[in-house]
Design an enzyme around this catalytic site. Structure first.
Site, mmCIF file in Angstrom:
data_model
loop_
_atom_site.group_PDB
_atom_site.id
_atom_site.type_symbol
_atom_site.label_atom_id
_atom_site.label_comp_id
_atom_site.label_asym_id
_atom_site.label_seq_id
_atom_site.Cartn_x
_atom_site.Cartn_y
_atom_site.Cartn_z
ATOM 1 N N ARG A 91 1.366 -1.306 0.061
ATOM 2 C CA ARG A 91 0.398 -0.015 -0.209
ATOM 3 C C ARG A 91 1.062 1.331 -0.128
ATOM 4 O O ARG A 91 1.643 1.148 0.615
ATOM 5 C CB ARG A 91 -0.540 0.099 1.224
ATOM 6 N N HIS A 180 -7.740 6.525 0.942
ATOM 7 C CA HIS A 180 -8.931 5.682 0.824
ATOM 8 C C HIS A 180 -9.323 4.769 -0.322
ATOM 9 O O HIS A 180 -10.054 4.361 -0.295
ATOM 10 C CB HIS A 180 -10.595 6.067 1.734
ATOM 11 N N GLU A 384 -9.507 -3.726 1.632
ATOM 12 C CA GLU A 384 -8.392 -3.513 0.711
ATOM 13 C C GLU A 384 -6.705 -3.880 0.872
ATOM 14 O O GLU A 384 -7.299 -3.829 -0.312
ATOM 15 C CB GLU A 384 -8.092 -2.046 1.558
#
Ligand code: AMP
Length: 397
Positions: A91, A180, A384
């Site tokens: 990420r 996000h 995620e």
């Protein structure tokens, strides 16, 4: 296939080893206090393992080594050797204007992440440390970067431009980016799956410790509440959300503080924590405080729900209507009282939730609107890590 998903912060590193097809999580955990002393929290649900170990972690390198060691540990691990890990997905917070999708990590990708450090000064350096530690410890292992900003790159200029002098956009790329994005993309795709079509007007409310809303049309982001950084939008756990910049100027001048100091207050000491008089940034604590008659806790919740409701109304206007409203993340998935409070007043838009269904929806996917609601309202748990694992699979092989 087994993908290791890494989310590296400045002093922490979260990991999940997972199957990108089924979403099965083989093991997950968190390295904390990197650079201080170091602690590993490791969980293997299938074996009932939950352990905490103090392991020196002067840098992210030692943290990654500790993760790999525990993953291959005969007793507490889930693989025999590191070779069983097919690829690593990272990420990455800020992809600037360079990334509208995930990318395989090579020198050019790393340089682009480095170039975005001025836009994500706290997170991008940590993300790079995680990437470089993996390169060193697992040379040749395919690695993919998944950006929190990428999903929002479909916004039109009217949504992403700030009404400030051109030069700051032309020279410095100062604009709305939004965050996000991996969560909003997961929800956008899930809604497409649920309805078997893309041409829907969707507002997704990602409400957690950090919160953002996203207006989605045809599966693509049209607008989002966070901006150049994650401080904009609705009030959050400790972040102020939208505040008139004059407030910053006033505090700087009157209390002789630097802009950085005031922004630190806006990031870490504001939001519902501040409105509750310092009681908590955790929405559960605020709910029990409000139930016990604490007026500040009640105001914190009321303000949060009010601002979220305003964004939903604004995005319905931006989209020219609303077909589906989705709630996700910690508060969105679990906070039935907050969901009810947010939706109260949105009846004019055709939003009508079923109180019983709403009360039942806790951490599970469920439609919570009444049968005669014009707008479908859903709770959809976000994932995620699964998005990161799937992007990694798609790009690395
Ligand atoms: P996240 O950042 O997505 O992990 O969300 C964390 C937030 O979710 C915390 O502020 C929690 O208070 C909130 N949360 C978790 N469970 C509940 C619940 N049952 N009701 C209200 N808020 C909750």
């Amino acid at each position: 296939m087994k993908i290791l998903v890494i989310n590296a912060g400045s002093s922490s590193l979260k990991y999940q080893l997972m199957d990108p097809e089924s979403g099965e999580v083989f093991a997950k955990g968190l390295c904390e206090r990197i650079g201080l002393d170091g602690r590993l929290n490791h969980k293997v649900e299938s074996k009932g393992i939950k352990l905490v170990r103090d392991i020196p972690m002067p840098t992210h390198g030692e943290a990654i080594s500790a993760v790999l060691e525990i993953l291959v540990d005969p007793e507490n691990g889930v693989v025999k050797t590191v070779d069983e890990i097919d690829a690593v997905g990272h990420r990455v917070l800020h992809g600037g204007m360079k990334f509208s999708a995930s990318c395989v990590i090579d020198e050019a990708c790393k340089q682009a992440i480095r170039d975005c450090i001025p836009l994500g000064p706290l997170h991008n350096p940590a993300n790079l440390m995680g990437i470089e530690a993996c390169e060193k410890i697992m040379p040749g292992k395919p690695q993919v970067a998944v950006f929190d900003t990428a999903f929002h790159m479909t916004m039109p200029p009217k949504a992403y431009r700030y009404a400030i002098p051109d030069e700051y956009y032309d020279n410095d790329q100062l604009r709305r980016y939004g965050f996000h994005g991996t969560s909003h993309r997961y929800i956008a795709l899930r809604v497409q799956e649920l309805y078997g079509r893309k041409d829907l007007k969707v507002v997704n409310a990602h409400l957690g410790n950090g919160s953002s809303l996203c207006a989605i049309w045809n599966g693509e982001c049209q607008d989002t509440s966070m901006g150049l950084g994650p401080l904009a939008g609705v009030p959050m756990g400790t972040r102020a959300g939208d505040v008139d910049m004059t407030v910053v100027q006033y505090i700087c001048n009157k209390y002789n503080k630097s802009v950085d100091e005031v922004l630190n207050i806006m990031n870490k000491k504001s939001g519902v924590l501040a409105l509750s008089g310092g009681v908590s940034s955790d929405f559960r604590d605020l709910e029990s405080g409000a139930k016990d008659g604490n007026a500040k806790c009640a105001l914190a919740l009321e303000k949060f729900c009010y601002e979220v409701r305003k964004y939903i109304g604004a995005y319905a206007a931006a989209l020219g209507g609303l077909d589906v409203l989705t709630f996700t993340a910690g508060v969105g998935e679990n906070g039935s009282t907050n969901r009810a409070a947010i939706c109260q007043g949105l009846e004019f838009l055709g939003v009508k939730i079923d109180p019983e269904k709403n009360a039942q929806a806790r951490g599970k996917e469920m439609k919570i609107s009444a049968d005669d609601s014009k707008v479908d309202v859903w709770v959809i748990p976000t994932n995620e890590e699964l998005m990161i694992a799937r992007d990694t699979r798609d790009l690395a092989f």
